[in-house]
Every structure is written in C-alpha cells, then in structure tokens.
Scaffold this active site. Structure first.
Site: not given
Length: 666
Positions: A82, A117, A333, A386
């Site tokens: 890290w 990350k 959506d 939708e």
C-alpha cells in the site's frame, strides 16, 4: 431515411425537422466512432484497454486510467504494501495514464484476489480511488471501506448455454423482476447461487420466460435498491463472486429463461471514495460540471454523454455484461431523466414538451448508440426503456425517427390502479377509463405492461395486495376463514393482473412475490429499523402453505401466464373492444384467438348476459377467475361449452368481480 413516426402521426408534422435531426446526429456520431475504431463494438471495448489487463505481447500487466485533469496517479495495493508513491503512472497527450508491470518481477504479487486502489492527485486534493474499469470491488467487514480486487481465477467458468435461444422472441416477454439479495426467506442477504438453485426453478414453474435482475451493478448502499451505482463493471460482491453470477445466468439459460439486467446509466452515486465523482480532481470528468451534473431528487451525479470517453465507458459496460456474463438484454433505468434537461419533472401535456430546448441531444445520441451496440453484439438481446413521458419514437429505429429501444415500460398502469384504489369507491369505477388507460400507447411502439412496480412494495407505499386487504391479510388468509375484505381483495388482485397482461402491452412483468400477493412491504436494513432483515426478504412459504389462500393467487398467476404463452397473446395485434357496459361495469374484448370478459361490478351477477361474438361457432371457457382452485366461489361451470345464437351472440353467466376467457373451438 423513412421518418415513419411522422407519416403515421400527423401531430408530429410540426416537429419533422427535429425528428429528422435525431437520425442525422446518430449517423454522424456513429460514423465518427467507426472511422476511428473500426466498428461500434470495437469502440465499446474500453474494458480491454483500460483498467488492469494482461498484455500477452509485452508479457506483463498494463494498468491504464483516463484522468485528464489529474496531476499524478499511483497504483497501490497488496502488491506494494500500500505504498502510495512507488508505482507512478505516466500520462500521454490524451489524458490517459499508464503503468506496466512485467510478469517476472510481479508474478507472485499481482495475483488473484489482490486488493488495489489508485492514488490520485489533482484539483488540490490527494485521494485513494477505485480504478474506474475495475471488474470486482469488495468491502472490508471491519473498516467498511471498499477496494478494487484483481480477479483472474485459475479455472475459468464453463458455460453450457451455447444453444440457448430466448423464448420471448416466440412468445413475447413474460418477465419476472427480482432482487437476488432479498430473494430468500431467511433474514439475511441472499446469494447468486441460492437464487439460482432455489428461486429460478420457481420462476420456471410459473411459466415466465425471462427474469429481470435488479441491483447487479456494485452499489455501496444496499438500501438503494441498486440504483446508486459506484462501479459499472462489477457484479455486486455482497451476493457472491463473478463466477456465482455466471452460474445464475447459466442455470437460467439451462431452464429456458432469458436474463435481463437492470442497467443504470442515467446517473451514478455521488460518493467520492467508492465511485467516479471527482475522480481526476475535477467535478466534470465523467459528469457535467456544476448544478447540471447533480440530480437533486435522486441525490446523484449525471453523466456528460457528449464526451468521447464517457460514451466509451458506458458502452463498454454494456458490451462487457453481454459478453462476459451472457446477459440477454437490459432494462434501462431512468430514461426519462436522461432525455430532458429538467429530467421529466414536469407535466407532459403537449407535443411541444417532447422537443426543442428541453431535450438533451447528447443523451438521445448515447441511447441510440447503446441500442445499436446491443444488437451488434447480440442480435437476440432485448432493450427496454423505463420512460414515463411518452416521448414519440423511443421504441422505433433511428431511421424511422426513433431512439431504438425494443420496448418501453407502461409506467402509467400501476399508478392508475393505485389511484383507483386510493381515490374512488369500487362502485364509482369507470370501465371505459380502465380501457383507455391500458390501451393508450403509441402506435407500433411496444410496451411492457405491469400491474404494480417494485416501488409500490417499498416502505412508504403499499403493494396492490396491501391496498386491497391491508391488515386483514395478517388475520384472515386461512382457507376456511370467510372475510369480505379478503374476498374482494383476492378477486380484484386476479382481475388487475389478467386485465394488464391481456390488454396493456406486448410484454408483461411481475415483481417477485406479487404473484401471490406478498403481504409485507420491502424495507432494507437501516438505522431506523435497527438494521433488520425482517422485511428485506420474500416469504415463499406463505404460498406453499395449503392452509392459506396465497396458494390460490399463485395458481392463478401460473394459469394466466400459461394461457398468455400458449395463445401468443402478447404477439397478437391490438385488442378489439367487443362490448362495453358501464352500468354493469362489464368490458369484453378480443385479442388474438381469445375473448376476455371482465366484470368489475362489486355486487351484480347477471345470468344470460349476452354479447356479440367475433364469429359464429362453439366457444369453450378456458380460464375462470371464480374457479375454486383460484380461491373463487365456483359459481360458473367451467366445463360448459357455449354456442352463438342466430344473432352471433354468446350468453354467459357474468358474475361480479370475475374474469372469464373464451376460445372458439370450431
């Protein structure tokens, strides 16, 4: 260029030029992408370039990230303890950052399940972020932080669905909408494999030919129903691994069920740590800058569909789900929000509101490209919008002046039923209003009809079953318990579903549990309920208990779906009204080879009720909601056949709150 929607609707003549421009803009946008990338599908291969991929030619891992306004990027994770400074990426002229990790030095460190990350410096801040194109994200149980996880298992998943072909092409879509996490009866989060092994066979038994999965894309807050997406290439890890999701899809295909994904490209979670917001330090990388990039009602970020790399990101996501997980299509959506700068938060009472200054052309172009890509990648795939505003052309091809969807959701139908139940007494219902609401749709634009939406089952609202029967469901659902509230509720629950599936569209959708009138609302674990899972589940045992009436609603759903399938009702032309009797609240229509007769009257049962049949002959009663096997009163002899008289009329016993379906047999 045919512009068929203008030819078929004279009211659109004043907007012909703007509709024509839909096609022009789409053609130019597609041509631009194809000229650079070779094809739309190649352009939508961003996941094979960005993110962390193994380069066989260079024999090592390459990590790429688009972050045009960042000052510096560093890959960090398990592989380097890290360390936020040891592995910097290099920037090219297009704002793409890259890092190469040779196989030999890193083969023991860049491994399956490694956590990663990217540390981003930009905009005056320095933050750990999750790579935008990451394929899997996991949450630490103690810290609750999310991290990207490298995912390349030694043994690839073995698909066995090579010969699967969606049945909806031959039967019309009969969709069972579901949520994996709350699909089990246990008080906890269900898994992909539990859903595949326990729930999918139930859906198959009912006769549906497709499932529609909600909440597949990773979302940090469980209670968002999956609509605040953070990671657009990640199946939610709270339900299992990517292989578990593949197992679910493969199982569905083996049982003959298509799998449609509820995809959210209309907005994204505004969380900085988990999502895309301010990724490169600016507020306008993936999203619009300032207020235009924020949806106040949804508390979420809004994509800038005009940007090249935003289009690549979203289109690549669609291709990835189709190819990697074998999905059979998408329900998009929030399409209404995408189409307009005001996000549809107005009343659409004039054609003018579908055009001109309020329309987001970039969003329309993106949706046109998305629909074209879906067919290019998988020709049998289905796309559903939708879309509540009723914009003309949503379900027509671009060369006809449309946007390219196959179907739109008939969103007004559930609202109509709830409005009737909330605002009017049964005796005040107007059956002509019922007919108008369910038959009022755009010419040659196919719709998916549904009696109730998942929203109506959420805390703060009520499902149709709860509106009809409310607390009585807790005390009077025993088979031998006579209760007028339950009797009314069960009768109308059956009528609403058959009326919707037979009249409301070219497809039908049911949300899981509604087929047997699930009595409780949906409430996800939250502080307000002490993080309980009591209501974030489905109680299948209610419908399986022979002592309870839920079984009758379930059997009705099964019989109804089988009837719709067998007689290809959803593929039949628009229904023809045969008889309307507002006084007795009787409505009779023909669709395909079937005659549907409905009585919504609360009291009146009429012997020798006559109506003109579409043809002389002998007719058979093929479905009767008053049958005892469906919890009815058994007032009508279902074995009886009916003959037309000399006036081509049929005479039937039209009992109150009953639906009857007839078919000519000679």
């Amino acid at each position: 260029m045919k512009l068929n929607i203008v030819k078929e609707d004279p009211w659109l003549e004043d907007y012909k030029e703007e509709i024509y421009q839909r096609w022009i803009r789409f053609q130019l946008a597609k041509e631009e992408l194809v000229n650079v990338e070779g094809s739309l599908s190649e352009f939508a291969s961003g996941h094979q370039y960005f993110g962390i991929n193994f380069d066989t030619r260079r024999h090592g891992w390459v990590y790429r990230e688009w972050a045009p306004e960042a000052d510096a990027l560093f890959l960090t994770g398990d592989f380097n303890g890290w360390d936020r400074n040891s592995h910097p990426l290099e920037r090219n002229q297009w704002g793409v950052w890259e890092l190469f990790l040779p196989f030999e030095p890193y083969k023991e460190r860049i491994i399956h399940k490694s956590l990663v990350k990217v540390h981003v410096k930009g905009g005056g801040s320095s933050r750990d972020r999750i790579p935008a194109y990451i394929r899997r994200v996991v949450q630490d149980e103690e810290t609750k932080d999310f991290s990207g996880q490298l995912w390349f298992p030694d043994i690839p998943f073995v698909w066995t669905d090579a010969h699967f072909s969606p049945a909806y092409t031959q039967e019309g879509p009969l969709i069972y909408e579901c949520h994996v996490g709350m699909g089990q009866e246990k008080e906890g989060v269900g898994t992909y494999r539990e859903f595949a092994d326990i729930i999918i066979p139930k859906v198959k038994n009912l006769g549906y030919n497709a499932i529609q999965l909600m909440a597949v894309m990773e979302h940090p807050y469980y209670g968002s129903f999956g609509y605040h997406v953070s990671n657009f290439f990640c199946p939610s890890s709270r339900f299992g691994t990517p292989e578990d999701l593949k197992y679910l899809v493969n199982t569905a295909h083996e049982l003959g069920l298509a799998v449609i994904m509820d995809v959210v490209h209309s907005h994204a979670v505004q969380n900085v740590s988990e999502g895309l917001n301010e990724f490169d330090g600016s507020d306008h990388q993936y999203f619009h800058a300032g207020p235009r990039g924020y949806h106040e009602v949804w508390d979420s970020k809004l994509f800038d569909y005009g940007k090249w790399e935003v289009k690549r990101f979203l289109l690549s996501s669609l291709k990835y789900w189709l190819q990697e997980f074998h999905f059979d299509g998408f329900r998009f959506d929030g399409v209404t929000s995408m189409l307009y700068f005001h996000h549809g938060l107005i009343t659409f009472d004039h054609f003018e509101k579908y055009f001109h200054k309020d329309v987001d052309w970039d969003a329309i172009i993106y949706l046109q490209l998305a629909n074209a890509l879906i067919k290019e990648v998988k020709s049998s795939a289905i796309s559903i919008a939708e879309e509540v505003s009723g914009m003309p052309g949503v379900c027509r091809q671009p060369d006809e002046g449309g946007i390219g969807f196959d179907y739109r959701m008939a969103m007004g139908i559930p609202d109509f039923y709830i409005r009737m139940l909330k605002e009017k007494k049964d005796e005040d219902w107007d059956i002509l209003e019922f007919w108008k609401e369910l038959s009022d749709r755009r010419y040659r634009e196919k719709t998916i009809a549904y009696a109730e939406s998942h929203d109506q089952a959420l805390v703060g609202d009520k499902s149709i079953a709860f509106w009809l029967m409310d607390k009585e469901m807790y005390f009077h659902m025993q088979v031998d318990d006579k209760n007028i509230v339950i009797d009314r509720g069960m009768a109308l629950h059956k009528l609403f579903r058959l009326f919707t599936s037979s009249l409301g569209g070219e497809g039908y959708l049911n949300f899981m549990g509604n087929e047997f009138g699930h009595p409780e609302w949906i409430d996800f674990p939250r502080e307000g309920n002490n993080w309980s899972y009591q209501y974030a589940r489905r109680q299948w045992s209610l419908a399986e208990d022979p002592k309870l009436r839920y079984q009758f609603l379930l059997q009705w759903d099964k019989a109804m779906v089988q009837l719709i399938k067998k007689n290809r009702v959803l593929l039949a032309p628009f229904a023809e009204q045969l008889h309307a009797d507002p006084k007795n609240k009787v409505l009779i229509f023909r669709r395909g080879d079937l005659i549907f007769a409905f009585s919504f009257h609360p009291e009146s049962s009429i012997p020798d009720y006559k109506f003109r049949a579409p043809a002389m002959g002998q007719y058979q009663l093929v479905l009767n909601s008053d049958d005892r096997e469906f919890g009815g009163f058994g007032r009508i002899d279902s074995s009886k056949t009916y003959f037309t008289n000399q006036n081509q009329e049929l005479s039937i016993y039209m009992t109150n709150r009953t639906a009857l379906v007839f078919k000519r047999i000679d």
